[in-house]
Design a protein around this motif. Structure first.
Motif, PDB file in Angstrom:
ATOM      1  N   LYS A  72       0.835  -1.205   0.000  1.00 22.44           N
ATOM      2  CA  LYS A  72       0.000   0.000   0.000  1.00 22.44           C
ATOM      3  C   LYS A  72       0.869   1.255   0.000  1.00 22.44           C
ATOM      4  CE  LYS A  72      -3.899   0.551   0.779  1.00 22.44           C
ATOM      5  NZ  LYS A  72      -5.021   0.947  -0.112  1.00 22.44           N
ATOM      6  N   LEU A  73       1.921   1.250   0.803  1.00 22.03           N
ATOM      7  CA  LEU A  73       2.815   2.408   0.875  1.00 22.03           C
ATOM      8  C   LEU A  73       3.528   2.642  -0.463  1.00 22.03           C
ATOM      9  CD1 LEU A  73       4.392   1.911   4.427  1.00 22.03           C
ATOM     10  CD2 LEU A  73       2.785   3.701   3.718  1.00 22.03           C
ATOM     11  N   ARG A  74       3.975   1.555  -1.102  1.00 22.77           N
ATOM     12  CA  ARG A  74       4.637   1.679  -2.405  1.00 22.77           C
ATOM     13  C   ARG A  74       3.665   2.251  -3.445  1.00 22.77           C
ATOM     14  NH1 ARG A  74       9.489  -0.780  -3.483  1.00 22.77           N
ATOM     15  NH2 ARG A  74       8.867  -1.018  -5.675  1.00 22.77           N
ATOM     16  N   GLN A  75       2.400   1.792  -3.413  1.00 27.92           N
ATOM     17  CA  GLN A  75       1.414   2.308  -4.355  1.00 27.92           C
ATOM     18  C   GLN A  75       1.174   3.796  -4.127  1.00 27.92           C
ATOM     19  OE1 GLN A  75      -1.808  -0.401  -3.494  1.00 27.92           O
ATOM     20  NE2 GLN A  75      -1.353  -1.708  -5.253  1.00 27.92           N
ATOM     21  N   GLU A  76       1.097   4.185  -2.849  1.00 25.47           N
ATOM     22  CA  GLU A  76       0.863   5.586  -2.524  1.00 25.47           C
ATOM     23  C   GLU A  76       2.031   6.465  -2.952  1.00 25.47           C
ATOM     24  OE1 GLU A  76       0.113   5.542   1.633  1.00 25.47           O
ATOM     25  OE2 GLU A  76      -1.830   4.530   1.441  1.00 25.47           O
ATOM     26  N   ASN A  77       3.209   5.878  -3.073  1.00 25.74           N
ATOM     27  CA  ASN A  77       4.391   6.619  -3.509  1.00 25.74           C
ATOM     28  C   ASN A  77       4.735   6.365  -4.970  1.00 25.74           C
ATOM     29  OD1 ASN A  77       5.875   8.032  -1.034  1.00 25.74           O
ATOM     30  ND2 ASN A  77       4.952   6.127  -0.275  1.00 25.74           N
ATOM     31  N   ASP A  78       3.762   5.873  -5.714  1.00 24.00           N
ATOM     32  CA  ASP A  78       3.913   5.648  -7.158  1.00 24.00           C
ATOM     33  C   ASP A  78       5.072   4.728  -7.489  1.00 24.00           C
ATOM     34  OD1 ASP A  78       1.754   7.325  -7.795  1.00 24.00           O
ATOM     35  OD2 ASP A  78       3.024   9.097  -7.635  1.00 24.00           O
ATOM     36  N   LEU A  79       5.299   3.733  -6.635  1.00 21.09           N
ATOM     37  CA  LEU A  79       6.326   2.738  -6.886  1.00 21.09           C
ATOM     38  C   LEU A  79       5.671   1.462  -7.412  1.00 21.09           C
ATOM     39  CD1 LEU A  79       8.526   3.227  -3.700  1.00 21.09           C
ATOM     40  CD2 LEU A  79       9.078   3.946  -6.043  1.00 21.09           C
ATOM     41  N   PRO A  80       6.346   0.723  -8.272  1.00 19.93           N
ATOM     42  CA  PRO A  80       5.740  -0.500  -8.821  1.00 19.93           C
ATOM     43  C   PRO A  80       5.597  -1.585  -7.758  1.00 19.93           C
ATOM     44  CG  PRO A  80       8.030  -0.327  -9.491  1.00 19.93           C
ATOM     45  CD  PRO A  80       7.686   0.975  -8.829  1.00 19.93           C
ATOM     46  N   VAL A  81       4.531  -2.372  -7.883  1.00 21.36           N
ATOM     47  CA  VAL A  81       4.318  -3.520  -6.987  1.00 21.36           C
ATOM     48  C   VAL A  81       4.015  -4.739  -7.840  1.00 21.36           C
ATOM     49  CG1 VAL A  81       3.516  -2.211  -4.985  1.00 21.36           C
ATOM     50  CG2 VAL A  81       1.879  -2.910  -6.729  1.00 21.36           C
ATOM     51  N   PRO A  82       4.621  -5.879  -7.566  1.00 16.11           N
ATOM     52  CA  PRO A  82       4.367  -7.079  -8.362  1.00 16.11           C
ATOM     53  C   PRO A  82       2.961  -7.599  -8.112  1.00 16.11           C
ATOM     54  CG  PRO A  82       5.732  -7.616  -6.470  1.00 16.11           C
ATOM     55  CD  PRO A  82       5.595  -6.127  -6.483  1.00 16.11           C
ATOM     56  N   PRO A  83       2.388  -8.328  -9.062  1.00 15.46           N
ATOM     57  CA  PRO A  83       1.055  -8.918  -8.861  1.00 15.46           C
ATOM     58  C   PRO A  83       1.048  -9.830  -7.633  1.00 15.46           C
ATOM     59  CG  PRO A  83       1.747  -9.110 -11.146  1.00 15.46           C
ATOM     60  CD  PRO A  83       2.952  -8.650 -10.381  1.00 15.46           C
ATOM     61  N   MET A  84      -0.068  -9.823  -6.909  1.00 20.98           N
ATOM     62  CA  MET A  84      -0.132 -10.617  -5.688  1.00 20.98           C
ATOM     63  C   MET A  84      -1.579 -11.005  -5.404  1.00 20.98           C
ATOM     64  SD  MET A  84       0.962  -9.408  -1.856  1.00 20.98           S
ATOM     65  CE  MET A  84       0.495 -10.357  -0.406  1.00 20.98           C
ATOM     66  N   SER A  85      -1.798 -12.272  -5.134  1.00 21.46           N
ATOM     67  CA  SER A  85      -3.128 -12.756  -4.775  1.00 21.46           C
ATOM     68  C   SER A  85      -3.263 -12.779  -3.254  1.00 21.46           C
ATOM     69  CB  SER A  85      -3.354 -14.167  -5.330  1.00 21.46           C
ATOM     70  OG  SER A  85      -4.568 -14.695  -4.835  1.00 21.46           O
ATOM     71  N   LEU A  86      -4.367 -12.235  -2.749  1.00 14.68           N
ATOM     72  CA  LEU A  86      -4.601 -12.197  -1.304  1.00 14.68           C
ATOM     73  C   LEU A  86      -5.581 -13.277  -0.850  1.00 14.68           C
ATOM     74  CD1 LEU A  86      -4.855  -8.326  -0.762  1.00 14.68           C
ATOM     75  CD2 LEU A  86      -2.873  -9.816  -0.483  1.00 14.68           C
ATOM     76  N   HIS A  87      -6.032 -14.113  -1.771  1.00 10.94           N
ATOM     77  CA  HIS A  87      -6.953 -15.199  -1.417  1.00 10.94           C
ATOM     78  C   HIS A  87      -6.184 -16.298  -0.683  1.00 10.94           C
ATOM     79  CE1 HIS A  87      -9.627 -13.072  -4.069  1.00 10.94           C
ATOM     80  NE2 HIS A  87      -8.807 -13.256  -5.080  1.00 10.94           N
ATOM     81  N   MET A  88      -6.864 -17.021   0.191  1.00  9.83           N
ATOM     82  CA  MET A  88      -6.183 -17.958   1.080  1.00  9.83           C
ATOM     83  C   MET A  88      -6.874 -19.308   1.166  1.00  9.83           C
ATOM     84  SD  MET A  88      -5.305 -15.316   4.155  1.00  9.83           S
ATOM     85  CE  MET A  88      -6.490 -14.090   3.662  1.00  9.83           C
ATOM     86  N   VAL A  89      -6.095 -20.303   1.564  1.00  9.84           N
ATOM     87  CA  VAL A  89      -6.591 -21.659   1.826  1.00  9.84           C
ATOM     88  C   VAL A  89      -6.283 -21.983   3.283  1.00  9.84           C
ATOM     89  CG1 VAL A  89      -6.483 -24.097   1.202  1.00  9.84           C
ATOM     90  CG2 VAL A  89      -6.117 -22.333  -0.556  1.00  9.84           C
ATOM     91  N   PHE A  90      -7.316 -22.321   4.052  1.00  9.53           N
ATOM     92  CA  PHE A  90      -7.152 -22.713   5.448  1.00  9.53           C
ATOM     93  C   PHE A  90      -7.325 -24.220   5.552  1.00  9.53           C
ATOM     94  CE2 PHE A  90      -8.431 -18.508   7.769  1.00  9.53           C
ATOM     95  CZ  PHE A  90      -7.361 -17.882   7.154  1.00  9.53           C
ATOM     96  N   LEU A  91      -6.297 -24.911   6.014  1.00  6.87           N
ATOM     97  CA  LEU A  91      -6.312 -26.367   6.114  1.00  6.87           C
ATOM     98  C   LEU A  91      -6.321 -26.791   7.581  1.00  6.87           C
ATOM     99  CD1 LEU A  91      -3.497 -27.098   3.500  1.00  6.87           C
ATOM    100  CD2 LEU A  91      -5.961 -27.031   3.078  1.00  6.87           C
ATOM    101  N   GLY A  92      -7.195 -27.736   7.927  1.00  8.88           N
ATOM    102  CA  GLY A  92      -7.206 -28.228   9.300  1.00  8.88           C
ATOM    103  C   GLY A  92      -8.529 -28.861   9.670  1.00  8.88           C
ATOM    104  N   ASN A  93      -8.522 -29.514  10.805  1.00  8.79           N
ATOM    105  CA  ASN A  93      -9.716 -30.196  11.294  1.00  8.79           C
ATOM    106  C   ASN A  93     -10.713 -29.204  11.881  1.00  8.79           C
ATOM    107  OD1 ASN A  93      -8.712 -32.733  10.601  1.00  8.79           O
ATOM    108  ND2 ASN A  93      -7.603 -32.929  12.531  1.00  8.79           N
ATOM    109  N   PRO A  94     -11.959 -29.617  12.123  1.00  7.20           N
ATOM    110  CA  PRO A  94     -12.957 -28.726  12.722  1.00  7.20           C
ATOM    111  C   PRO A  94     -12.519 -28.254  14.108  1.00  7.20           C
ATOM    112  CG  PRO A  94     -14.004 -30.686  11.806  1.00  7.20           C
ATOM    113  CD  PRO A  94     -12.529 -30.941  11.778  1.00  7.20           C
ATOM    114  N   GLY A  95     -12.976 -27.063  14.479  1.00  6.20           N
ATOM    115  CA  GLY A  95     -12.723 -26.565  15.815  1.00  6.20           C
ATOM    116  C   GLY A  95     -11.332 -26.034  16.059  1.00  6.20           C
ATOM    117  N   THR A  96     -10.548 -25.794  14.996  1.00  2.46           N
ATOM    118  CA  THR A  96      -9.171 -25.333  15.176  1.00  2.46           C
ATOM    119  C   THR A  96      -9.024 -23.822  15.006  1.00  2.46           C
ATOM    120  OG1 THR A  96      -8.792 -26.026  12.878  1.00  2.46           O
ATOM    121  CG2 THR A  96      -8.019 -27.498  14.611  1.00  2.46           C
ATOM    122  N   GLY A  97     -10.125 -23.097  14.920  1.00  4.49           N
ATOM    123  CA  GLY A  97     -10.069 -21.643  14.879  1.00  4.49           C
ATOM    124  C   GLY A  97     -10.029 -21.025  13.501  1.00  4.49           C
TER     125      GLY A  97
END
Length: 486
Positions: free
Chosen positions: A235-260
């Protein structure tokens, strides 16, 4: 108001029978089927105003039956669908007849019915210890409408109405707000959306403190902190007109039930909003039943509505692998394609988190090339060990003003150590801790109720005999052990 109303489904059935039996003693036991059907409709309308429909609601719905009636057999998908279809509260015909009979005879049967209804609905609203304003307002609406019938058919009595604010314990947005389900008013008026509850959003620092306060999950905490630092710098780089590489913010959560997983997803959503990545920061939690319809073309529409409600926040899809497990002609694949398109169309204001068991989720991620390319951040949620289970249990006791004796503390440590060491594929992690806590409340209440004059200390003290191992509940797939309620 009590600090916790949480009980087991079996305990609720006892309460349901006690209330309905008391009514049948002054009313008509022949109304049992109509009454049970009406109470189920009220519960569905109530839960449609809750934060989500989950397996705990299913368990409670299956306990809404009188002694002479068969037990219902709700499933999560059918209960969710039925809740979405429920309109505004409408007094049943048998209540009008009851009120008119009271007016002729000078009796109080209809007002006994109102007290019974209020007791049961208040209990059902607090099924997870969180009562939203929308839920409390619905109960007030029910009692007001029924009392108005009594007042118009008989002698008007002075009364003090229920104030919904007296029962609110949560600022969680309603199920209808989340999924854009409209509320149908009576009298042929146009549908309207429930009014949103205004609440102050926690700051980035407050959310990070909540994350740090979670029991265990050290690697998850570290990964979340690293991710937030990375995003803040972008965000800071964008605000200062600096290039930022492509980045995905989507996530995968792996684990058993009840682990938060759900708890962390909610915190991540708030954190993203706090640093300006998302405009709202709400968490919309769904599973297959909330996305997939039974007819061609309807799944895309249903999924689009859910996505629309998640814009500006996080769409959390639990047991996401169920969307790809039905074969080539299954409608779940249509939901996946709709979600992938939305992730591209709304890449600046929508984040998707998919979650579930590790093995099935790994298979799910390879089922569609679009999934692998959009999800590259994996978070693993390990099972809680005995010490961590005990820490969660201790937190629940402290929150609800229960104090364990020295002997009870030792017994609890042994209990959770054994629970972890002997765990099997049905191990529920935080869910099992919650079940233990609920069982403890019932046992402790039964013990204290037998005392002649229990003191405040008696009401708070937990003894070894109040503890027991949780009963296995294979159908409970929810994150009932969320540490946000711990």
């Amino acid at each position: 108001m009590p600090t916790t109303w949480n009980r087991s489904p079996e305990e609720f059935h006892k309460i349901y029978l006690a209330n309905t039996d008391a009514f049948y003693r002054v009313g008509n036991a022949g109304l049992a089927k109509e009454l049970d059907d009406f109470m189920t409709k009220c519960a569905l309308s109530l839960w449609s105003r809750a934060g989500s429909i989950n397996e705990r609601h299913v368990a409670m719905a299956n306990q809404i039956y009188s002694r002479t009636q068969p037990q219902p057999k709700w499933l999560l998908w059918s209960l969710t669908s039925a809740a979405c279809e429920e309109d505004a509260f409408l007094p049943p015909v048998f209540f009008w007849n009851m009120a008119e009979s009271d007016a002729r005879r000078g009796s109080e049967t209809s007002r006994t019915f109102i007290r019974m209804l209020t007791n049961i609905l208040l209990y059902l609203a607090a099924v997870d210890d969180d009562v939203t304003y929308s839920e409390a307002a619905f109960i007030t609406e029910c009692t007001d409408r029924l009392t108005a019938i009594c007042d118009t058919t008989g002698v008007r009595k002075s009364r003090e109405g229920l104030n919904p604010l007296d029962y609110v314990t949560s600022g969680e947005p309603s199920f209808q707000d989340k999924h854009k389900v409209q509320v149908q008013t009576s009298g042929g008026e146009q549908p309207r959306e429930a009014a949103p509850v205004e609440e102050k959003k926690p700051s980035f620092e407050e959310l990070m403190e909540q994350l740090e306060d979670l029991v265990g999950l050290e690697e998850v905490k570290k990964d979340v902190k690293n991710l937030m630092n990375l995003v803040k710098v972008r965000k800071l780089r964008q605000e200062n007109d600096l290039p930022v590489p492509p980045m995905s913010l989507h996530m995968v959560f792996l684990g058993n039930p009840g682990t938060g997983k759900t708890t962390v997803a909610r915190l991540v959503s708030g954190l993203y909003a706090a640093i300006g990545v998302l405009s709202k920061g709400q968490l919309v939690e769904v599973d297959r039943s909330g996305l997939v319809a039974g007819y061609v073309g309807q799944t895309a529409l249903k999924t689009q509505e859910v996505i629309k409600s998640a814009l500006g926040g996080v769409l959390f899809i639990d047991e996401a692998y169920s969307l790809s497990s039905g074969g080539e002609n299954d409608f779940g694949r249509e939901a996946i394609e709709t979600i992938l398109k939305a992730m591209e169309d709304h890449r600046d204001d929508l984040i998707v988190i998919v979650a579930g068991y590790t093995g099935p989720m790994e298979t799910f991620m390879t089922s569609n090339p679009g999934l692998e390319s959009r999800f590259n951040k994996y978070f693993f949620f390990p099972d809680y060990n005995g010490e961590q289970l005990m820490a969660i249990f201790r937190k629940q006791c402290q929150k609800n003003s229960y104090t364990m004796s020295e002997e009870a503390e030792k017994a609890a440590v042994e209990l959770f150590t054994k629970l972890y060491e002997e765990r099997n594929e049905n191990f529920g992690n935080g869910r099992d801790v919650r079940n233990c806590f609920e069982d403890m409340i019932v046992r402790q209440s039964n013990r204290v109720a037998a005392m002649e004059a229990p003191t405040k200390e008696d009401l708070m003290t937990v003894l070894p005999e109040d503890l027991s191992e949780p009963e296995e509940d294979e159908g409970a797939e929810e994150e009932a052990g969320e540490q946000s309620k711990a």
